[in-house]
Design a protein around this motif. Structure first.
Motif, PDB file in Angstrom:
ATOM      1  N   MET A 103       0.602  -1.121   0.021  1.00  0.00           N
ATOM      2  CA  MET A 103      -0.046   0.195   0.017  1.00  0.00           C
ATOM      3  C   MET A 103       0.792   1.234  -0.025  1.00  0.00           C
ATOM      4  SD  MET A 103      -3.272   1.006   2.308  1.00  0.00           S
ATOM      5  CE  MET A 103      -2.270   1.356   4.080  1.00  0.00           C
ATOM      6  N   HIS A 104       0.507   2.221  -0.820  1.00  0.00           N
ATOM      7  CA  HIS A 104       1.416   3.478  -0.878  1.00  0.00           C
ATOM      8  C   HIS A 104       0.629   4.521   0.168  1.00  0.00           C
ATOM      9  CE1 HIS A 104       3.583   6.608  -2.478  1.00  0.00           C
ATOM     10  NE2 HIS A 104       2.325   7.388  -2.881  1.00  0.00           N
ATOM     11  N   PHE A 105       1.313   4.973   0.908  1.00  0.00           N
ATOM     12  CA  PHE A 105       0.981   5.742   2.012  1.00  0.00           C
ATOM     13  C   PHE A 105       0.610   7.306   1.612  1.00  0.00           C
ATOM     14  CE2 PHE A 105       2.520   1.997   4.272  1.00  0.00           C
ATOM     15  CZ  PHE A 105       1.492   1.804   5.415  1.00  0.00           C
ATOM     16  N   GLY A 106       1.040   7.573   0.588  1.00  0.00           N
ATOM     17  CA  GLY A 106       0.774   9.066   0.106  1.00  0.00           C
ATOM     18  C   GLY A 106      -0.379   8.985  -0.610  1.00  0.00           C
ATOM     19  N   LEU A 107      -1.138  10.230  -0.758  1.00  0.00           N
ATOM     20  CA  LEU A 107      -2.215  10.516  -1.625  1.00  0.00           C
ATOM     21  C   LEU A 107      -1.810  10.720  -3.098  1.00  0.00           C
ATOM     22  CD1 LEU A 107      -4.774  12.516   0.822  1.00  0.00           C
ATOM     23  CD2 LEU A 107      -4.553   9.911   0.228  1.00  0.00           C
ATOM     24  N   SER A 108      -2.436  10.220  -4.049  1.00  0.00           N
ATOM     25  CA  SER A 108      -2.270  10.907  -5.344  1.00  0.00           C
ATOM     26  C   SER A 108      -2.717  12.251  -5.538  1.00  0.00           C
ATOM     27  CB  SER A 108      -2.869   9.874  -6.489  1.00  0.00           C
ATOM     28  OG  SER A 108      -4.326   9.804  -6.213  1.00  0.00           O
ATOM     29  N   ASP A 109      -2.359  12.724  -6.554  1.00  0.00           N
ATOM     30  CA  ASP A 109      -2.776  14.353  -6.909  1.00  0.00           C
ATOM     31  C   ASP A 109      -4.278  14.438  -6.966  1.00  0.00           C
ATOM     32  OD1 ASP A 109      -0.059  15.047  -6.874  1.00  0.00           O
ATOM     33  OD2 ASP A 109       0.022  14.944  -9.147  1.00  0.00           O
ATOM     34  N   TRP A 142      -5.169   5.528   9.618  1.00  0.00           N
ATOM     35  CA  TRP A 142      -4.829   4.461   8.947  1.00  0.00           C
ATOM     36  C   TRP A 142      -5.352   3.241   8.775  1.00  0.00           C
ATOM     37  CZ3 TRP A 142      -1.879   6.390   5.334  1.00  0.00           C
ATOM     38  CH2 TRP A 142      -1.218   7.399   5.402  1.00  0.00           C
ATOM     39  N   LEU A 143      -6.113   2.728   9.984  1.00  0.00           N
ATOM     40  CA  LEU A 143      -6.825   1.387  10.067  1.00  0.00           C
ATOM     41  C   LEU A 143      -7.981   1.583   9.039  1.00  0.00           C
ATOM     42  CD1 LEU A 143      -6.887  -1.184  11.859  1.00  0.00           C
ATOM     43  CD2 LEU A 143      -8.355   0.030  13.124  1.00  0.00           C
ATOM     44  N   THR A 144      -8.623   2.771   9.113  1.00  0.00           N
ATOM     45  CA  THR A 144      -9.822   3.063   8.063  1.00  0.00           C
ATOM     46  C   THR A 144      -9.437   2.845   6.777  1.00  0.00           C
ATOM     47  OG1 THR A 144     -11.029   4.359   9.844  1.00  0.00           O
ATOM     48  CG2 THR A 144     -11.643   4.426   7.755  1.00  0.00           C
ATOM     49  N   LEU A 145      -8.328   3.751   6.415  1.00  0.00           N
ATOM     50  CA  LEU A 145      -7.940   3.780   5.098  1.00  0.00           C
ATOM     51  C   LEU A 145      -7.289   2.225   4.451  1.00  0.00           C
ATOM     52  CD1 LEU A 145      -6.041   7.141   4.929  1.00  0.00           C
ATOM     53  CD2 LEU A 145      -8.357   6.622   4.191  1.00  0.00           C
ATOM     54  N   SER A 146      -6.770   1.624   5.578  1.00  0.00           N
ATOM     55  CA  SER A 146      -6.284   0.334   5.027  1.00  0.00           C
ATOM     56  C   SER A 146      -7.667  -0.545   4.810  1.00  0.00           C
ATOM     57  CB  SER A 146      -5.632  -0.326   6.181  1.00  0.00           C
ATOM     58  OG  SER A 146      -5.237  -1.741   6.176  1.00  0.00           O
ATOM     59  N   GLY A 147      -8.602  -0.550   5.646  1.00  0.00           N
ATOM     60  CA  GLY A 147      -9.793  -1.330   5.236  1.00  0.00           C
ATOM     61  C   GLY A 147     -10.529  -0.793   3.931  1.00  0.00           C
ATOM     62  N   SER A 185     -13.340   5.203  -6.088  1.00  0.00           N
ATOM     63  CA  SER A 185     -12.720   3.826  -5.575  1.00  0.00           C
ATOM     64  C   SER A 185     -13.185   3.950  -4.125  1.00  0.00           C
ATOM     65  CB  SER A 185     -11.115   3.695  -5.543  1.00  0.00           C
ATOM     66  OG  SER A 185     -10.580   4.403  -4.686  1.00  0.00           O
ATOM     67  N   HIS A 186     -13.291   2.851  -3.262  1.00  0.00           N
ATOM     68  CA  HIS A 186     -13.354   2.693  -2.133  1.00  0.00           C
ATOM     69  C   HIS A 186     -12.504   3.545  -1.073  1.00  0.00           C
ATOM     70  CE1 HIS A 186     -16.328  -0.429  -2.114  1.00  0.00           C
ATOM     71  NE2 HIS A 186     -15.720  -1.285  -2.871  1.00  0.00           N
ATOM     72  N   LEU A 187     -11.226   3.870  -1.583  1.00  0.00           N
ATOM     73  CA  LEU A 187     -10.250   4.573  -0.817  1.00  0.00           C
ATOM     74  C   LEU A 187     -10.817   5.817  -1.000  1.00  0.00           C
ATOM     75  CD1 LEU A 187      -8.052   5.026   1.041  1.00  0.00           C
ATOM     76  CD2 LEU A 187      -6.557   4.665  -1.094  1.00  0.00           C
ATOM     77  N   ASP A 188     -10.690   6.286  -2.363  1.00  0.00           N
ATOM     78  CA  ASP A 188     -11.306   7.652  -2.600  1.00  0.00           C
ATOM     79  C   ASP A 188     -12.730   8.119  -1.755  1.00  0.00           C
ATOM     80  OD1 ASP A 188      -9.100   7.802  -4.438  1.00  0.00           O
ATOM     81  OD2 ASP A 188     -10.401   7.435  -6.230  1.00  0.00           O
ATOM     82  N   PHE A 189     -13.541   7.252  -1.924  1.00  0.00           N
ATOM     83  CA  PHE A 189     -15.015   7.730  -1.163  1.00  0.00           C
ATOM     84  C   PHE A 189     -14.638   7.636   0.514  1.00  0.00           C
ATOM     85  CE2 PHE A 189     -19.116   6.390   0.684  1.00  0.00           C
ATOM     86  CZ  PHE A 189     -19.669   7.701   0.402  1.00  0.00           C
ATOM     87  N   THR A 190     -13.831   6.973   0.722  1.00  0.00           N
ATOM     88  CA  THR A 190     -13.463   7.053   2.464  1.00  0.00           C
ATOM     89  C   THR A 190     -13.083   8.455   2.600  1.00  0.00           C
ATOM     90  OG1 THR A 190     -13.226   4.748   2.473  1.00  0.00           O
ATOM     91  CG2 THR A 190     -12.222   6.051   4.014  1.00  0.00           C
ATOM     92  N   LEU A 191     -12.202   8.842   1.716  1.00  0.00           N
ATOM     93  CA  LEU A 191     -11.629  10.295   2.025  1.00  0.00           C
ATOM     94  C   LEU A 191     -12.647  11.246   2.012  1.00  0.00           C
ATOM     95  CD1 LEU A 191      -8.483   9.837  -0.191  1.00  0.00           C
ATOM     96  CD2 LEU A 191      -8.199   9.981   2.012  1.00  0.00           C
ATOM     97  N   VAL A 192     -13.674  11.120   1.012  1.00  0.00           N
ATOM     98  CA  VAL A 192     -14.835  12.006   1.021  1.00  0.00           C
ATOM     99  C   VAL A 192     -15.724  12.017   2.272  1.00  0.00           C
ATOM    100  CG1 VAL A 192     -16.994  12.255  -0.216  1.00  0.00           C
ATOM    101  CG2 VAL A 192     -15.068  11.852  -1.319  1.00  0.00           C
TER     102      VAL A 192
END
Length: 386
Positions: A1-7, A300-305, A69-76
């Motif tokens: 997993m890449h820990f930084g956010l994309s642009d 991080w636990l949430t983003l990992s899920g 994506s799930h990750l993108d939506f979790t950031l929202v």
């Protein structure tokens, strides 16, 4: 997993946070004072989200969503967690379960929901069936070519704005070695259907303006066309589309905790007692250190899920862990923030007392902390035959 956010992800975070700060924060005091979101304000927020291109961003592009994506939506969801839930409700995230719509259901429910033309509400909980979904008493019986529904649901969020409801009811019982086991079916029910009534529910100390409602069914007739998924297949629909909602609760808690932490940090740096800033006292500074450590861990636990979902990996235990830890972390952070503010933390001059009240429900809805611990422990022991 890449820990930084994309642009692109960084843009998503900045856009949603800016929207919350400019379009949500200014109206929070009104909602707290009145317990209401004026209809015109809700519609205004919804239209601005549509114009921004973020409405129904949790849906794929082929049905008109943003295809995040799930990750993108979790950031929202994390950024929306900073604002009043009564107001961010109009940011518009229809239930993903609507992707189970087929045939004419797509034109009547799915697509209008994605376009923001019709809002939905999910109905599962009953007075005697909260965590125990199979304990529901609201049932549907066959009568000719229709289903006749009787019973009630409560704690239904967003019902005052919903044009239709996604309702789970019992449609039969199977005898098993462990005793009777109810079969569950999901129905799409339009507001105004004869025999179906929506009433305002209980007054809650958490999330003022984000009301809960009670649904009543009295010989409400529904044709087969209103079944979402398969008859007696409610659990299959539920497990396919709903379990990730726990991840959105975790993300919300992280966003709310970060907003709360910002208040604690700035107050500790500015407030003086005994001739110096209270941040210089270990009793305060160590609390600040513990708070940010817990927030980052929950984040991080949430983003990992979310990442695991995007990778097609099993994520049930990880999501349960995220929901459990993030919701309990929020309780600790809001309580510590209130303590740092002292007596002023309980006054409505600051939003701290609201954060404190709102935090309590996160350990209850979308699966209590006890249910999350059950999911986690069951996942760990099952391979060992225990």
């Amino acid at each position: 997993m890449h820990f930084g956010l994309s642009d692109e992800q960084d843009m998503i975070v900045k856009t949603v946070r800016s929207f919350v700060e400019k379009e949500i924060y200014p109206h929070e005091a009104l909602v707290e004072r009145t317990g209401q979101v004026p209809r015109e304000l809700g519609e205004e927020i919804k239209q601005k989200v549509i114009d921004l291109g973020f409405y129904a961003c949790n849906f794929p592009e082929d049905v008109g969503g943003a295809g995040l994506s799930h990750l993108d939506f979790t950031l929202v969801e994390r950024e929306l967690g900073r604002g009043s839930m009564a107001l961010t409700h109009f940011f518009g995230r229809p239930q993903n379960i609507l992707m189970a719509c087929e045939g004419e259901q797509r034109e009547k429910y799915l697509l209008p929901a994605v376009r923001g033309e019709r809002m939905d509400a999910l109905a599962m909980t009953e007075p005697d069936a909260g965590s125990d979904v199979r304990g529901m008493k609201c049932s549907a019986q066959r009568d000719g070519g229709d289903w006749v529904v009787n019973g009630s649901k409560h704690f239904i969020s967003g019902a005052e704005h919903a044009e239709f409801f996604i309702v789970f009811v019992a449609t039969g019982v199977d005898e098993t070695p462990k005793g009777p086991k109810k079969r569950i079916t999901c129905f799409l029910v339009d507001r105004g259907t004869p025999g179906f009534e929506v009433r305002e529910g209980y007054a809650s100390v958490s999330h003022r303006g984000y009301k809960n409602y009670v649904l009543y069914f009295d010989n409400c007739r529904l044709p087969d066309a209103q079944v979402l998924g398969e008859v007696d297949g409610g659990f299959a629909v539920m497990n396919t589309w709903l379990y990730a909602t726990r991840l959105t609760v975790a993300a919300f808690c992280v966003g709310r905790a970060r907003r709360c932490f910002d208040h604690a940090l700035s107050y500790a740096a500015e407030r003086k007692q005994f001739g110096q800033q209270i941040a210089k006292f270990q009793g305060v500074s160590f609390q600040i250190a513990d708070m940010i450590t817990e927030i980052d861990a929950a984040d991080w636990l949430t983003l990992s899920g979310a990442w695991r979902l995007d990778e097609g990996l099993e994520a049930n235990r990880e999501i349960a862990s995220a929901k459990l830890y993030a919701s309990e972390m929020l309780a600790r952070v809001t309580d510590a923030t209130l303590q740092i503010h002292g007596g002023m933390g309980l006054m409505d001059d600051f939003p701290i007392e609201r954060f404190w009240r709102d935090a309590r429900v996160e350990r209850i809805w979308d699966g209590t902390s006890e249910i999350q611990r059950h999911i986690i422990s069951r996942d760990l022991f099952r391979p060992l035959g225990a």
